[in-house]
Scaffold this motif. Sequence first.
Motif, PDB file in Angstrom:
ATOM      1  N   ASP A   1     -81.559   8.456  99.186  1.00 11.84           N
ATOM      2  CA  ASP A   1     -80.395   8.877  99.961  1.00 11.84           C
ATOM      3  C   ASP A   1     -79.223   7.929  99.708  1.00 11.84           C
ATOM      4  O   ASP A   1     -79.403   6.721  99.559  1.00 11.84           O
ATOM      5  N   GLY A   2     -78.036   8.510  99.662  1.00  8.65           N
ATOM      6  CA  GLY A   2     -76.850   7.685  99.442  1.00  8.65           C
ATOM      7  C   GLY A   2     -75.753   8.485  98.763  1.00  8.65           C
ATOM      8  O   GLY A   2     -75.861   9.697  98.567  1.00  8.65           O
ATOM      9  N   LYS A   3     -74.677   7.804  98.384  1.00  8.05           N
ATOM     10  CA  LYS A   3     -73.499   8.477  97.816  1.00  8.05           C
ATOM     11  C   LYS A   3     -73.806   9.172  96.494  1.00  8.05           C
ATOM     12  O   LYS A   3     -73.336  10.279  96.243  1.00  8.05           O
ATOM     13  N   VAL A   4     -74.590   8.509  95.650  1.00  5.84           N
ATOM     14  CA  VAL A   4     -74.896   9.094  94.335  1.00  5.84           C
ATOM     15  C   VAL A   4     -75.644  10.408  94.511  1.00  5.84           C
ATOM     16  O   VAL A   4     -75.293  11.433  93.905  1.00  5.84           O
ATOM     17  N   LYS A   5     -76.658  10.399  95.345  1.00  2.00           N
ATOM     18  CA  LYS A   5     -77.438  11.616  95.586  1.00  2.00           C
ATOM     19  C   LYS A   5     -76.558  12.717  96.167  1.00  2.00           C
ATOM     20  O   LYS A   5     -76.674  13.885  95.765  1.00  2.00           O
ATOM     21  N   ASN A   6     -75.687  12.367  97.092  1.00  2.00           N
ATOM     22  CA  ASN A   6     -74.822  13.366  97.737  1.00  2.00           C
ATOM     23  C   ASN A   6     -73.875  14.019  96.731  1.00  2.00           C
ATOM     24  O   ASN A   6     -73.680  15.234  96.743  1.00  2.00           O
ATOM     25  N   VAL A   7     -73.286  13.188  95.860  1.00  2.00           N
ATOM     26  CA  VAL A   7     -72.361  13.722  94.852  1.00  2.00           C
ATOM     27  C   VAL A   7     -73.108  14.619  93.872  1.00  2.00           C
ATOM     28  O   VAL A   7     -72.659  15.733  93.560  1.00  2.00           O
ATOM     29  N   VAL A   8     -74.237  14.130  93.382  1.00  2.00           N
ATOM     30  CA  VAL A   8     -75.033  14.918  92.429  1.00  2.00           C
ATOM     31  C   VAL A   8     -75.480  16.227  93.058  1.00  2.00           C
ATOM     32  O   VAL A   8     -75.347  17.298  92.465  1.00  2.00           O
ATOM     33  N   ARG A   9     -75.993  16.134  94.271  1.00  2.60           N
ATOM     34  CA  ARG A   9     -76.505  17.335  94.931  1.00  2.60           C
ATOM     35  C   ARG A   9     -75.398  18.379  95.124  1.00  2.60           C
ATOM     36  O   ARG A   9     -75.624  19.562  94.884  1.00  2.60           O
ATOM     37  N   ARG A  10     -74.224  17.942  95.559  1.00  4.50           N
ATOM     38  CA  ARG A  10     -73.131  18.884  95.811  1.00  4.50           C
ATOM     39  C   ARG A  10     -72.790  19.679  94.553  1.00  4.50           C
ATOM     40  O   ARG A  10     -72.601  20.899  94.603  1.00  4.50           O
ATOM     41  N   HIS A  11     -72.725  19.001  93.429  1.00  2.82           N
ATOM     42  CA  HIS A  11     -72.352  19.680  92.182  1.00  2.82           C
ATOM     43  C   HIS A  11     -73.504  20.492  91.587  1.00  2.82           C
ATOM     44  O   HIS A  11     -73.297  21.610  91.098  1.00  2.82           O
ATOM     45  N   VAL A  12     -74.698  19.948  91.647  1.00  6.77           N
ATOM     46  CA  VAL A  12     -75.843  20.643  91.037  1.00  6.77           C
ATOM     47  C   VAL A  12     -76.227  21.876  91.839  1.00  6.77           C
ATOM     48  O   VAL A  12     -76.579  22.914  91.260  1.00  6.77           O
ATOM     49  N   VAL A  13     -76.150  21.775  93.154  1.00  8.86           N
ATOM     50  CA  VAL A  13     -76.456  22.950  93.981  1.00  8.86           C
ATOM     51  C   VAL A  13     -75.474  24.082  93.670  1.00  8.86           C
ATOM     52  O   VAL A  13     -75.865  25.257  93.582  1.00  8.86           O
ATOM     53  N   ARG A  14     -74.213  23.732  93.481  1.00  8.27           N
ATOM     54  CA  ARG A  14     -73.219  24.767  93.177  1.00  8.27           C
ATOM     55  C   ARG A  14     -73.514  25.456  91.845  1.00  8.27           C
ATOM     56  O   ARG A  14     -73.481  26.693  91.761  1.00  8.27           O
ATOM     57  N   ILE A  15     -73.807  24.679  90.803  1.00  7.59           N
ATOM     58  CA  ILE A  15     -74.078  25.325  89.512  1.00  7.59           C
ATOM     59  C   ILE A  15     -75.403  26.083  89.537  1.00  7.59           C
ATOM     60  O   ILE A  15     -75.548  27.100  88.853  1.00  7.59           O
ATOM     61  N   ALA A  16     -76.352  25.613  90.359  1.00  8.41           N
ATOM     62  CA  ALA A  16     -77.610  26.352  90.496  1.00  8.41           C
ATOM     63  C   ALA A  16     -77.363  27.709  91.141  1.00  8.41           C
ATOM     64  O   ALA A  16     -77.935  28.727  90.730  1.00  8.41           O
ATOM     65  N   HIS A  17     -76.487  27.736  92.144  1.00  9.37           N
ATOM     66  CA  HIS A  17     -76.159  29.002  92.808  1.00  9.37           C
ATOM     67  C   HIS A  17     -75.387  29.928  91.862  1.00  9.37           C
ATOM     68  O   HIS A  17     -75.634  31.138  91.838  1.00  9.37           O
ATOM     69  N   LEU A  18     -74.463  29.366  91.090  1.00 10.63           N
ATOM     70  CA  LEU A  18     -73.729  30.166  90.105  1.00 10.63           C
ATOM     71  C   LEU A  18     -74.680  30.738  89.056  1.00 10.63           C
ATOM     72  O   LEU A  18     -74.562  31.901  88.655  1.00 10.63           O
ATOM     73  N   THR A  19     -75.630  29.907  88.618  1.00 17.81           N
ATOM     74  CA  THR A  19     -76.599  30.350  87.611  1.00 17.81           C
ATOM     75  C   THR A  19     -77.503  31.437  88.166  1.00 17.81           C
ATOM     76  O   THR A  19     -77.812  32.418  87.482  1.00 17.81           O
ATOM     77  N   SER A  20     -77.915  31.278  89.416  1.00 19.38           N
ATOM     78  CA  SER A  20     -78.737  32.299  90.078  1.00 19.38           C
ATOM     79  C   SER A  20     -77.990  33.628  90.144  1.00 19.38           C
ATOM     80  O   SER A  20     -78.565  34.692  89.862  1.00 19.38           O
ATOM     81  N   ASN A  21     -76.719  33.566  90.504  1.00 19.51           N
ATOM     82  CA  ASN A  21     -75.907  34.788  90.570  1.00 19.51           C
ATOM     83  C   ASN A  21     -75.735  35.418  89.191  1.00 19.51           C
ATOM     84  O   ASN A  21     -75.832  36.644  89.039  1.00 19.51           O
TER      85      ASN A  21
END
Length: 204
Positions: A167-187
């Motif tokens: 947990d921390g800033k690095v994880k939060n930044v990575v998660r925010r961007h990766v979750v978005r591209i995962a959702h775009l890829t799913s769509n």
Amino acid sequence: MKNLSLVTLLPLFILLHLPTYRASLSASSPFQTEKNIEYIKTSCNTTTYPRLCYRSLSIYASKINSSPRLLADTALNVTHKATASTSRLMKNISRIHGLSRREAAAVADCMEVIGNSVEELQQSIGELDHINRNNFDITMSDIQTWVSAALTDDDTCMDGFEGRAMDGKVKNVVRRHVVRIAHLTSNALAIINNYASNPSNRPW
């Protein structure tokens, strides 16, 4: 003589510019625009993340023009652009001083798998551009495989950040961007699947 020249040239000027004028009117037709946007909204309703789908694709309504193939192509291009941007972000994060050993390892893994995702999406775009009636089934199967692999890559990236210790800033930044591209890829995958399964989309 000058007046005669102007009179002669005026009809020619109108004739040359009339097609452009008509095309401009057609392109900006409120009815056509509404139809294109409605098509995107209906198509996005079949995806897992319809609001994100609509937000990311509706700005390309005039380009898509209610075409299933152009919808699939645009969805792939939007996803590829976002994934490439996230790949560059991972490289920048990897250069940050002070990362823990686990953070550095997780970011390195993300760089690799997100890089793979970029390549798989690029391959998909290239194949879709060369689809025809003779290779439709095999090409769509390849595209579905590559986009599915890209989605798996996104999930794999986040696996390295599991646990409270990460947990921390690095994880939060990575998660925010990766979750978005995962959702775009799913769509994008959902749109690709719909395109592949509809017989009327075959380029006969």
